[in-house]
Write an enzyme that holds these catalytic residues in place. Structure first.
Site, PDB file in Angstrom:
ATOM      1  CG  ASP A 220     -62.143  -1.423  11.150  1.00 32.25           C
ATOM      2  OD1 ASP A 220     -61.502  -0.313  11.800  1.00 32.25           O
ATOM      3  OD2 ASP A 220     -63.057  -1.952  12.062  1.00 32.25           O
ATOM      4  CD  GLU A 280     -57.340  -0.877  12.799  1.00 35.77           C
ATOM      5  OE1 GLU A 280     -57.293  -0.131  13.737  1.00 35.77           O
ATOM      6  OE2 GLU A 280     -58.334  -1.665  12.494  1.00 35.77           O
TER       7      GLU A 280
HETATM    8  C1  GLC Z   1     -60.699   0.072  14.196  1.00 30.84           C
HETATM    9  C2  GLC Z   1     -60.932   1.421  13.816  1.00 30.84           C
HETATM   10  C3  GLC Z   1     -61.305   2.018  15.189  1.00 30.84           C
HETATM   11  C4  GLC Z   1     -62.905   1.196  15.695  1.00 30.84           C
HETATM   12  C5  GLC Z   1     -62.463  -0.210  15.642  1.00 30.84           C
HETATM   13  C6  GLC Z   1     -63.738  -0.990  15.706  1.00 30.84           C
HETATM   14  O1  GLC Z   1     -59.824  -0.018  15.145  1.00 30.84           O
HETATM   15  O2  GLC Z   1     -59.684   1.999  13.550  1.00 30.84           O
HETATM   16  O3  GLC Z   1     -61.746   3.287  15.088  1.00 30.84           O
HETATM   17  O4  GLC Z   1     -63.319   1.638  16.765  1.00 30.84           O
HETATM   18  O5  GLC Z   1     -61.588  -0.622  14.809  1.00 30.84           O
HETATM   19  O6  GLC Z   1     -64.215  -1.017  14.383  1.00 30.84           O
END
Ligand code: GLC
Length: 557
Positions: A220, A280
């Site tokens: 993440d 991500e």
């Molecule tokens: C990423 C996740 C999202 C979350 C953020 C903070 O972007 O996909 O859902 O709110 O990180 O952890």
């Protein structure tokens, strides 16, 4: 290693990692992102759970899924619905127990399905014991595990950085009279990755799960791991964000080069367990994305191509450009069209008239490309966004802060639609988010019985993807590259190829495809699949394709 040894059939470890031809499993895998709060509620309390997921494994197997990525299911105060973790090495009681997790893993592995977890690297919850200690005094053992600074002047934060969730990025702590930094909500303090103890502890978290049999992680928010130690102010950019603030050029707190050192470290640990890392990675250029694969593939095997994922219109030239771009990176592409942070693809690409056909057309696009696809739960039945109707109904704090311009992400996180019954068959109790009205028509039970449904199209497509060598390993060859309406390409593997023709327009289009340069001029062709629309071959190279039709054909020499 004790647990791994106790689970001989588990697919997290070395033994099944590479097929007979030396292809790593994840290259041929279809991934499925599942939001556990909303997937299946086994104990009928309105919130999904791990036993619910276990009960649906046969559905996922039948769909054609090879690996599941479960968004965070660890103990958490749930401010950001799990992306605020208070204990990395346990399961939130709301979702079950470690034993439930082990059972899910074993049952999944029995069906040849691997499990990936979501590793929140950038921050913990403010309830995590590390942060509790950190904020207890300026001299506490964990003080330097987070980013604490004095204000610029009394009452003023250390610099001008803003949180991506609509507030300041700094929160003042009255006890120790300093500010802590959080790129997301104040309840999500950023870890200080410059502290080697943080790195060691976080790497150990991944080992804990690998040893249990987890096949990898989705990492993440890796773009946000490091900040400029001098805390230099960011400059402003043109325009405003959905919270009405001036846009910021986040040069000093996003994508710092140090991120790559951490990714190389995480990859080394992953390699010890033949695990896969999905990132991500919100990149704005192909060079940035390329960087995330690392030199000699030393970082992420699967950084997501968010540039493809965020193409917001049904446009053949736009998709053609993004596909060419990711292919030029040299890395193995990762394609997705939706996730828990963006409005559902059904709404983003639908025209209000041909939505089901377009949902199938989009599936035919990203599931036939060269790369690993990630489905988002419910996409396969054409789930729609169900945005909150009023501020009082909003659950995602992002929507509470930004209402009404920013409605938050509840709309794309609603319960999975299993049946046309009450609560979409998700739960016997009122679910945590309302089931979308489309559950009446778009649900697993109804669609399973309808050969022309989106669900059955996904199943056929995924079967094809697993069966056709050309779709798995074939190179991607764009065709008819100046066509503004129809995206056509060939996936070529030795003497076979699969031709994909996608009419992204509302009118019938004639395409003239010259396969002579590809060596398939005189051979035979067999129709494999359409999304319901007609595609008619006239003289030799011409194909007439109806509006929003996806046409897939096998070519042999
Ligand atoms: C990423 C996740 C999202 C979350 C953020 C903070 O972007 O996909 O859902 O709110 O990180 O952890």
């Amino acid at each position: 290693m004790a647990l791994a040894a106790a689970l001989p059939a588990q697919l997290g470890g070395q033994e099944h990692a590479i097929d007979a031809k030396g292809t790593p499993w994840w290259k041929n895998a279809v991934f499925y992102e599942l939001y556990p709060r909303s997937f299946a509620d086994s104990n009928n309390n309105g919130i999904g759970d791990l036993n619910g997921v276990t009960a649906k494994l046969d559905y996922l197997k039948d769909l054609g899924v090879d690996a599941i990525w479960i968004t965070p299911c660890f103990p958490s105060p749930q401010v950001d619905f799990g992306y605020d973790i208070s204990d990395y090495e346990n399961i939130d009681p709301m979702y079950g127990s470690l034993q439930d997790f082990d059972r899910l893993l074993a049952e999944a592995n029995k069906r040849g399905i691997r499990i990936l977890l979501d590793f929140v690297t950038n921050h913990t919850s403010d309830h995590h014991k590390w942060f509790q200690d950190s904020k207890s005094s300026r001299t506490s053992a964990y003080r330097d595990w987070y980013i604490w600074r004095d204000g610029r002047r009394p009452g003023q934060p250390p610099n001008n950085w803003i949180s991506t969730f609509g507030l300041s990025a700094w929160t003042f702590d009255p006890t120790t009279q300093q500010y802590y930094y959080h790129y997301f909500y104040p309840e999500q303090p950023d870890l200080n990755w410059r502290n080697p103890a943080v790195e060691a502890a976080m790497f150990d978290v991944t080992r804990f799960w690998y040893k249990r049999g987890v096949a990898g992680f989705r990492l993440d928010a890796v773009d946000s791991l490091f900040e400029d130690p001098k805390l230099t102010d960011n400059s402003f950019a043109a325009g405003t964000d959905t919270f009405g603030r001036r846009n910021m050029d986040e040069r000093y707190n996003q994508k710092l080069p140090e991120v790559h050192g951490v990714l190389r470290g995480l990859r080394k640990v992953a390699d010890e367990y033949s695990a896969v890392l999905i990132g991500e990675t919100y990149t704005s250029s192909i060079d940035e994305l390329k960087h995330y694969y690392g030199d000699h593939s030393s970082e992420l095997q699967l950084p997501m191509d968010m540039m493809f994922a965020t193409v917001d219109k049904l446009s053949a030239p736009e998709f053609r450009k993004q596909i060419a771009s990711v292919n030029s990176s040299g890395g193995w592409p990762v394609f997705l069209i939706g996730n828990h942070d963006m409005p559902r693809s059904y709404n983003r690409y639908g025209d209000g008239l041909h939505d089901d056909a377009i949902a199938k057309l989009m599936a035919a696009l990203y599931l036939t490309l060269r790369g690993s696809p990630i489905l988002y739960y419910g996409e396969e039945i054409g789930m729609q966004n169900n945005d909150p109707k009023s501020k009082e109904d909003v659950r995602d704090p992002q929507g509470k802060i930004g209402w009404p311009t920013e409605k938050g992400r509840d709309g794309e996180r609603t319960p999975m639609q299993w049946t046309a019954d009450v609560n979409g068959g998700f739960s016997k109790t009122k679910p945590w988010l309302p089931v979308a009205p489309s559950a009446a028509t778009h649900n697993v039970a109804t669609e399973s019985a309808d050969p022309a449904s989106i669900l059955n199209f996904y199943k056929r497509l995924l079967k094809l993807r697993h069966d056709e060598k050309a779709l798995l390993e074939g190179e991607y060859i764009p065709l008819d590259e100046n066509n503004p309406n129809v995206l056509s390409f060939l996936r070529r593997y030795k003497n076979e190829a699969v031709l994909v023709v996608l009419n992204m327009s509302a009118t019938t289009q004639r395409v003239t495809l010259d396969l002579v340069p590809q060596g398939f001029a005189g051979g035979s062709h067999t129709m494999l699949l359409t999304n319901g629309g007609e595609a008619t071959r006239s003289q030799g190279r011409d194909i007439d394709v109806e509006p929003f039709t996806a046409y897939i054909e096998r070519q042999t020499k």
